[in-house]
Design an enzyme around this catalytic site. Sequence first.
Site, PDB file in Angstrom:
ATOM      1  N   ARG A  49      -3.411  22.913  35.581  1.00  0.00           N
ATOM      2  CA  ARG A  49      -4.592  22.717  34.925  1.00  0.00           C
ATOM      3  C   ARG A  49      -4.624  23.024  33.578  1.00  0.00           C
ATOM      4  O   ARG A  49      -5.046  22.166  32.733  1.00  0.00           O
ATOM      5  CB  ARG A  49      -5.915  23.487  35.674  1.00  0.00           C
ATOM      6  CG  ARG A  49      -7.116  23.143  34.985  1.00  0.00           C
ATOM      7  CD  ARG A  49      -8.265  24.141  35.464  1.00  0.00           C
ATOM      8  NE  ARG A  49      -8.078  25.548  35.279  1.00  0.00           N
ATOM      9  CZ  ARG A  49      -8.876  26.562  35.799  1.00  0.00           C
ATOM     10  NH1 ARG A  49      -9.659  26.339  36.564  1.00  0.00           N
ATOM     11  NH2 ARG A  49      -8.432  27.670  35.371  1.00  0.00           N
ATOM     12  N   GLU A 190     -24.631  29.526  40.881  1.00  0.00           N
ATOM     13  CA  GLU A 190     -23.262  29.738  41.559  1.00  0.00           C
ATOM     14  C   GLU A 190     -23.533  29.753  43.159  1.00  0.00           C
ATOM     15  O   GLU A 190     -24.572  29.994  43.564  1.00  0.00           O
ATOM     16  CB  GLU A 190     -22.810  31.078  40.889  1.00  0.00           C
ATOM     17  CG  GLU A 190     -22.438  31.150  39.605  1.00  0.00           C
ATOM     18  CD  GLU A 190     -21.244  30.438  39.234  1.00  0.00           C
ATOM     19  OE1 GLU A 190     -20.409  30.023  40.115  1.00  0.00           O
ATOM     20  OE2 GLU A 190     -21.132  30.240  38.001  1.00  0.00           O
ATOM     21  N   LYS A 205     -26.920  41.270  28.756  1.00  0.00           N
ATOM     22  CA  LYS A 205     -27.228  40.629  27.788  1.00  0.00           C
ATOM     23  C   LYS A 205     -28.160  41.233  26.804  1.00  0.00           C
ATOM     24  O   LYS A 205     -28.122  41.833  25.612  1.00  0.00           O
ATOM     25  CB  LYS A 205     -27.639  39.242  27.838  1.00  0.00           C
ATOM     26  CG  LYS A 205     -26.609  38.309  28.556  1.00  0.00           C
ATOM     27  CD  LYS A 205     -27.194  36.925  28.925  1.00  0.00           C
ATOM     28  CE  LYS A 205     -25.970  36.185  29.619  1.00  0.00           C
ATOM     29  NZ  LYS A 205     -26.656  34.691  29.924  1.00  0.00           N
ATOM     30  N   GLY A 302     -22.482  26.515  29.292  1.00  0.00           N
ATOM     31  CA  GLY A 302     -21.841  25.157  29.238  1.00  0.00           C
ATOM     32  C   GLY A 302     -20.291  25.474  28.361  1.00  0.00           C
ATOM     33  O   GLY A 302     -20.246  26.278  27.310  1.00  0.00           O
TER      34      GLY A 302
END
Length: 444
Positions: A49, A190, A205, A302
Site C-alpha cells: 500500500r 469507527e 484535545k 480527514g
Amino acid sequence: MKPIQVGLLGIGTVGSGVFNVLQRNHDEIRRRAGRDIAVTMVADLDEARARSVVGDQAVVVKDAREVIANPDIDVVIELIGGYGIAKALVLEAIAAGKHVVTANKALLAVHGSEIFKAAADKGVMVAYEAAVAGGIPIIKALREGLTANQIQWIAGIINGTTNFILSEMRDKGLDFDVVLKEAQRLGYAEADPTFDIEGVDAAHKVTLMSAIAFGVPVQFDKAYVEGITKLSSVDIRYAEQLGYRIKLLGITKRTDKGIELRVHPSLVPTKRLIANVEGAMNAVVVHGDAVGTTLYYGKGAGSEPTASAVIADLVDIARLEGADVAHRVPPLAFQSSTLREAGQELPVLPMADITTSYYLRMRVADEAGVLAKVTGLLAGAGISIDAVLQREADEVGGEGSTQTDLIILTHDTREGDMDKALAEIQGLPTVLAPITRIRKEELN
C-alpha cells in the site's frame, strides 16, 4: 539551504494526504519554507500500500526504526496513533536528534510532559497542530496569535463523530443507538467508537488546549469525561423548544480557584454560532481578555485537512531548525521554566467545585404538589430556577397518562450542591424515573 528530509511513520489516511499535498503544492510550500521539504522514507507494515502511494519517490520499509536510524532524516512524522509503540518511537526519534511532528493527541495528552522535556533536553522540536481539530489551526492561534491575552475560557466541538450523531438525532428525531449504527455505516464512526462517544477523544484535545492556554503541564488524568451515550432524543427536542441545542463540548476555564477541565454534553443557546455547527465539522471558541471572543471553524478530520496541519508544522520546523532554542515557540506556549507545576497556583478543580447552570428533566406523577416539592428542595439547596416547562400528559404517555415530564432550567450553581439536591429529589415517591441532568453553557 539543504532540503528537509522527512521520514513518515504510517501512510494511511493522513499519511497519504501528507505525501500527496506535499507533492501537489511543492513549489508553494518551498517558497514559504525557504527550502525543499520532501518525504524521502516511509515505514508501514503494509509495504505494498505504501508503494502504491509514494511510487519511486521515497524508500519504503516495514520497520519504523530504520527511518529513525537514517542519519539523513531530519524530521519524523508519527501517524501511528495510540500510547504504545508510538511513544517509544517518538522518544527514540528525539534521542536520535530528529524533530517530531505528530497528530497523536492521545499520546501527548497522557505523556506530553515527558515528551516535551525530552525534546527540550535534546534541542529538537515537537509539533502537533494536527492533534487538535484537524485542519483548524487552533494550536498556532493559541500559542502565537493570542499570545498577548490572558485566555479566560475555551469551549470546543472537537469530535466530529459525536457532532454528526447529535446533529442526526436532532434533525431526524432518532435515538442514539439508531444514529450510531448509521454513522458507522457511513464511515463517520469507527467499528469500536468508544473513544469518541464516551468523550475520551475530546478530552485528549481539550487537555492540550488547556495546557497551552494556562501555562500548566498536560493533566489528562484530572479531566472530567462524560460522553453522549445516555442522551435521549426527547431531551434534544425539549432543548430545542427552550432555545438551545445539545453539543458535546470540551471546556476549560480559568477561575479564581483553579482550572476547569471537562468534557460533557451541554445545552448551548441556538443564537450562538457554535450551536449551529452541524455534521462532522469542528469549532472552537476562545475568549481572551484583550481580544474578546474568537471562533475557529473547519474540518476536524480527514486526509487532506489533517495533512494541512501536519505540513504547516513541517514548514515551521524548516524555518526554525537553525534558530537558537530560546527563539523557537515553546510547545506549550509558555517558556518551560515558567510552567506552573500541576496542583499549584492553578489546580484542576474537581467537578463538585464547578459552577454552571443546568437542564433537569424529571418523569413525575401527574398530580398536585409535585412541582412545589421539587422546587422547594432546589430552593433549600440554594439553587434558583430560571425556567420551568411541563409537558402535557398526552405528549408523554398518551391519552389519560398519569405521568408528565417536568423540565427545569436553573441559574448558576455549584455542582456539589446540585448533586445533593438531586439525590433528595430522586428519593421522592412522585419521581418515577432517573433524573436527567445536562449542564448548560451560555458562552457569553
